[in-house]
Design a protein around this motif. Structure first.
Motif, PDB file in Angstrom:
ATOM      1  N   ALA A   1       0.848  -1.203   0.000  1.00 12.58           N
ATOM      2  CA  ALA A   1       0.000   0.000   0.000  1.00 12.58           C
ATOM      3  C   ALA A   1       0.882   1.251   0.000  1.00 12.58           C
ATOM      4  CB  ALA A   1      -0.925  -0.010   1.211  1.00 12.58           C
ATOM      5  N   HIS A   2       1.967   1.193   0.758  1.00 12.23           N
ATOM      6  CA  HIS A   2       2.870   2.339   0.814  1.00 12.23           C
ATOM      7  C   HIS A   2       3.490   2.608  -0.555  1.00 12.23           C
ATOM      8  CE1 HIS A   2       5.475   5.329   2.563  1.00 12.23           C
ATOM      9  NE2 HIS A   2       6.481   4.785   1.911  1.00 12.23           N
ATOM     10  N   GLY A   3       3.843   1.505  -1.247  1.00 10.92           N
ATOM     11  CA  GLY A   3       4.432   1.655  -2.583  1.00 10.92           C
ATOM     12  C   GLY A   3       3.484   2.370  -3.531  1.00 10.92           C
TER      13      GLY A   3
ATOM     14  N   ASP B   1      -9.396   1.685   3.257  1.00  8.22           N
ATOM     15  CA  ASP B   1      -9.744   1.028   1.991  1.00  8.22           C
ATOM     16  C   ASP B   1     -11.152   1.459   1.566  1.00  8.22           C
ATOM     17  OD1 ASP B   1     -11.693  -1.663   2.146  1.00  8.22           O
ATOM     18  OD2 ASP B   1     -10.856  -0.991   4.039  1.00  8.22           O
ATOM     19  N   GLY B   2     -11.410   1.292   0.283  1.00  7.80           N
ATOM     20  CA  GLY B   2     -12.630   1.826  -0.312  1.00  7.80           C
ATOM     21  C   GLY B   2     -13.920   1.276   0.278  1.00  7.80           C
ATOM     22  N   ASP B   3     -13.936  -0.038   0.557  1.00  2.00           N
ATOM     23  CA  ASP B   3     -15.171  -0.657   1.062  1.00  2.00           C
ATOM     24  C   ASP B   3     -15.597  -0.057   2.391  1.00  2.00           C
ATOM     25  OD1 ASP B   3     -15.095  -2.299  -1.081  1.00  2.00           O
ATOM     26  OD2 ASP B   3     -14.253  -4.020  -0.018  1.00  2.00           O
TER      27      ASP B   3
ATOM     28  N   ALA C   1     -10.613  11.351   4.597  1.00  2.00           N
ATOM     29  CA  ALA C   1      -9.554  10.410   4.213  1.00  2.00           C
ATOM     30  C   ALA C   1      -8.264  11.164   3.903  1.00  2.00           C
ATOM     31  CB  ALA C   1      -9.989   9.623   2.979  1.00  2.00           C
ATOM     32  N   ILE C   2      -7.159  10.518   4.179  1.00  2.00           N
ATOM     33  CA  ILE C   2      -5.861  11.022   3.695  1.00  2.00           C
ATOM     34  C   ILE C   2      -5.392   9.973   2.704  1.00  2.00           C
ATOM     35  CG2 ILE C   2      -3.494  11.675   4.287  1.00  2.00           C
ATOM     36  CD1 ILE C   2      -4.472  12.281   7.134  1.00  2.00           C
ATOM     37  N   ASP C   3      -5.282  10.332   1.457  1.00  2.00           N
ATOM     38  CA  ASP C   3      -4.946   9.349   0.430  1.00  2.00           C
ATOM     39  C   ASP C   3      -4.248  10.038  -0.736  1.00  2.00           C
ATOM     40  OD1 ASP C   3      -4.849   7.327  -1.501  1.00  2.00           O
ATOM     41  OD2 ASP C   3      -6.751   6.468  -0.848  1.00  2.00           O
ATOM     42  N   LEU C   4      -3.048   9.583  -1.027  1.00  2.00           N
ATOM     43  CA  LEU C   4      -2.276  10.201  -2.111  1.00  2.00           C
ATOM     44  C   LEU C   4      -2.859   9.926  -3.490  1.00  2.00           C
ATOM     45  CD1 LEU C   4       1.246   9.522  -0.652  1.00  2.00           C
ATOM     46  CD2 LEU C   4       0.507  11.744  -1.519  1.00  2.00           C
ATOM     47  N   ASN C   5      -3.718   8.917  -3.566  1.00  2.00           N
ATOM     48  CA  ASN C   5      -4.304   8.575  -4.867  1.00  2.00           C
ATOM     49  C   ASN C   5      -5.695   9.202  -5.013  1.00  2.00           C
ATOM     50  OD1 ASN C   5      -5.375   7.434  -7.134  1.00  2.00           O
ATOM     51  ND2 ASN C   5      -5.248   5.316  -6.423  1.00  2.00           N
TER      52      ASN C   5
ATOM     53  N   VAL D   1      -5.493  14.890  -0.363  1.00  2.00           N
ATOM     54  CA  VAL D   1      -4.560  14.203  -1.271  1.00  2.00           C
ATOM     55  C   VAL D   1      -3.143  14.662  -0.924  1.00  2.00           C
ATOM     56  CG1 VAL D   1      -3.955  13.705  -3.679  1.00  2.00           C
ATOM     57  CG2 VAL D   1      -6.347  14.071  -3.048  1.00  2.00           C
ATOM     58  N   ASP D   2      -2.574  13.986   0.039  1.00  2.00           N
ATOM     59  CA  ASP D   2      -1.228  14.347   0.504  1.00  2.00           C
ATOM     60  C   ASP D   2      -0.663  13.158   1.253  1.00  2.00           C
ATOM     61  OD1 ASP D   2       1.003  15.926   0.908  1.00  2.00           O
ATOM     62  OD2 ASP D   2       0.115  17.179   2.466  1.00  2.00           O
ATOM     63  N   ASN D   3       0.646  13.187   1.475  1.00  2.00           N
ATOM     64  CA  ASN D   3       1.280  12.124   2.248  1.00  2.00           C
ATOM     65  C   ASN D   3       0.941  12.313   3.724  1.00  2.00           C
ATOM     66  OD1 ASN D   3       3.159  10.331   3.507  1.00  2.00           O
ATOM     67  ND2 ASN D   3       4.406  10.462   1.653  1.00  2.00           N
ATOM     68  N   ILE D   4       0.572  11.246   4.387  1.00  2.00           N
ATOM     69  CA  ILE D   4       0.209  11.333   5.804  1.00  2.00           C
ATOM     70  C   ILE D   4       1.348  11.947   6.634  1.00  2.00           C
ATOM     71  CG2 ILE D   4       0.944   8.959   6.314  1.00  2.00           C
ATOM     72  CD1 ILE D   4      -1.334   8.822   8.357  1.00  2.00           C
ATOM     73  N   VAL D   5       2.559  11.723   6.193  1.00  2.00           N
ATOM     74  CA  VAL D   5       3.730  12.249   6.901  1.00  2.00           C
ATOM     75  C   VAL D   5       3.724  13.786   6.914  1.00  2.00           C
ATOM     76  CG1 VAL D   5       6.264  12.370   6.725  1.00  2.00           C
ATOM     77  CG2 VAL D   5       5.094  10.218   6.376  1.00  2.00           C
TER      78      VAL D   5
HETATM   79  P1  ATP Z   1      -9.276   1.754  -2.590  1.00  2.00           P
HETATM   80  O1  ATP Z   1      -9.834   0.485  -1.975  1.00  2.00           O
HETATM   81  O2  ATP Z   1      -9.614   2.972  -1.834  1.00  2.00           O
HETATM   82  O3  ATP Z   1      -9.508   1.895  -4.072  1.00  2.00           O
HETATM   83  P2  ATP Z   1      -6.557   0.804  -2.936  1.00  2.00           P
HETATM   84  O4  ATP Z   1      -6.975  -0.622  -3.031  1.00  2.00           O
HETATM   85  O5  ATP Z   1      -5.955   1.462  -4.122  1.00  2.00           O
HETATM   86  O6  ATP Z   1      -7.719   1.703  -2.365  1.00  2.00           O
HETATM   87  P3  ATP Z   1      -5.123   0.203  -0.555  1.00  2.00           P
HETATM   88  O7  ATP Z   1      -4.019  -0.696  -0.944  1.00  2.00           O
HETATM   89  O8  ATP Z   1      -6.291  -0.302   0.193  1.00  2.00           O
HETATM   90  O9  ATP Z   1      -5.520   1.045  -1.817  1.00  2.00           O
HETATM   91  O10 ATP Z   1      -4.568   1.406   0.353  1.00  2.00           O
HETATM   92  C1  ATP Z   1      -3.499   2.148   0.009  1.00  2.00           C
HETATM   93  C2  ATP Z   1      -3.939   3.574  -0.255  1.00  2.00           C
HETATM   94  O11 ATP Z   1      -3.262   4.414   0.643  1.00  2.00           O
HETATM   95  C3  ATP Z   1      -3.539   3.963  -1.662  1.00  2.00           C
HETATM   96  O12 ATP Z   1      -4.568   4.656  -2.303  1.00  2.00           O
HETATM   97  C4  ATP Z   1      -2.318   4.858  -1.452  1.00  2.00           C
HETATM   98  O13 ATP Z   1      -2.290   5.907  -2.408  1.00  2.00           O
HETATM   99  C5  ATP Z   1      -2.544   5.411  -0.071  1.00  2.00           C
HETATM  100  N1  ATP Z   1      -1.294   5.678   0.659  1.00  2.00           N
HETATM  101  C6  ATP Z   1      -0.283   4.811   0.901  1.00  2.00           C
HETATM  102  N2  ATP Z   1       0.688   5.391   1.632  1.00  2.00           N
HETATM  103  C7  ATP Z   1       0.275   6.655   1.871  1.00  2.00           C
HETATM  104  C8  ATP Z   1       0.833   7.753   2.588  1.00  2.00           C
HETATM  105  N3  ATP Z   1       2.020   7.669   3.199  1.00  2.00           N
HETATM  106  N4  ATP Z   1       0.114   8.892   2.656  1.00  2.00           N
HETATM  107  C9  ATP Z   1      -1.100   8.999   2.044  1.00  2.00           C
HETATM  108  N5  ATP Z   1      -1.672   8.006   1.332  1.00  2.00           N
HETATM  109  C10 ATP Z   1      -1.002   6.837   1.250  1.00  2.00           C
END
Ligand code: ATP
Length: 267
Positions: A38-40, A166-168, A182-186, A200-204
């Motif tokens: 997930a981090h990748g 996660d999305g669900d 949510a905090i989510d880079l994607n 939409v930013d890095n949690i760090v």
């Molecule tokens: P979804 O179920 O929401 O579609 P996903 O299956 O793409 O998500 P997961 O693997 O469940 O994703 O979770 C990882 C999510 O967390 C990714 O969308 C990723 O961009 C995000 N993410 C990972 N590391 C960080 C971080 N350090 N800061 C912010 N967001 C992060």
């Protein structure tokens, strides 16, 4: 390369240090193996965003803080990656906003719950919900262990901050009528799309910034915070994030070589 061996002048020193931190917390049982993947995915999007906090993320953070400060029962939901990367600021944000902290894991195990709780307590958390039998309630519509929540926490919360969710679960929480931050880079993830406010930013970077904004906004009138939140459009904000990636890539493609651009600090 171990964290201590990463030369500070290495162009990707910060990113490598964060990776090392996650690996360390993976070995200590806080982070799940899937957390590394997930981090990748997050790293890839951070790369596209230029690895800095953008204007649209700041706007979303303001709306998020307004939601937390005007909530009746705010909760910060913590998983392994969030604890590994931002435990100290999670605790600070909970203190400033009066939010409860709850452990919520995709891959639940008693050991991981306890390891996360211990980490949060080490940096000052007084109460950590959702551990062991405390996670006795269920959220509807999702299967597996992911649906377990604390009846004193997420179950009754009106606003839930879910870094790296996660999305669900995000969809299920939104369907229960909760405001989800949510905090989510994607910006394309289902989490990003289902949340009420997506940062939409890095949690760090986002967590310390949220603490700072919360300290400032605490002095503001409630009505001002309510207006700020009401005027926030997540759809528009996500559109800005996608546009930003689009424009950055077009600009970089025009210039040709990415490495020379980044070395000049023009990212
Ligand atoms: P979804 O179920 O929401 O579609 P996903 O299956 O793409 O998500 P997961 O693997 O469940 O994703 O979770 C990882 C999510 O967390 C990714 O969308 C990723 O961009 C995000 N993410 C990972 N590391 C960080 C971080 N350090 N800061 C912010 N967001 C992060």
């Amino acid at each position: 390369m171990r964290e201590t061996e990463i030369p500070p002048e290495h162009p990707r020193a910060e990113s490598l240090q964060i990776r090392e931190r996650l690996v360390r917390h993976y070995k200590s049982g806080v982070v799940a193996d899937a957390g590394l993947f997930a981090h990748g995915r997050g790293e890839a999007f951070d790369y596209l965003l230029g690895e800095k906090t953008r204007e649209n993320a700041l706007k979303a953070m303001e709306a998020a803080v307004a939601a937390l400060l005007t909530a009746r029962r705010p909760v910060i939901s913590v998983n392994g990656n969030a604890a590994a990367l931002a435990a100290r600021d999670i605790v600070k944000l909970a203190q400033v906003t009066g939010a409860k902290i709850e452990v919520n894991l995709f891959y639940r195990s008693a050991e991981r719950e306890l390891a996360i709780k211990a980490l949060l307590e080490k940096v000052g958390a007084e109460q950590v919900l959702g551990v062991g039998k405390a996670a006795s309630a269920r959220i509807p519509e999702i299967g597996s262990e992911r649906r377990r929540v604390d009846p004193e926490g997420v179950l009754v919360a009106d606003v839930v901050l879910v870094p790296l969710e996660d999305g669900d679960r995000t969809e299920a929480l939104a369907k229960m009528g909760k405001k989800v931050i949510a905090i989510d880079l994607n910006p394309l993830s289902r989490t990003a799309q289902f949340a009420t406010v997506t940062i939409v930013d890095n949690i760090v970077r986002a967590m310390p910034a949220l603490v700072k904004i919360a300290e400032e906004f605490k002095k503001e009138e409630r009505s001002k915070l309510e207006t700020l939140l009401a005027n926030f459009s997540n759809k528009k904000n996500l559109g800005e994030a996608i546009n930003l990636i689009n424009q950055r890539l077009s600009k970089l493609a025009e210039k040709g070589c990415y490495i020379s651009v980044s070395q000049k600090g023009e990212r």
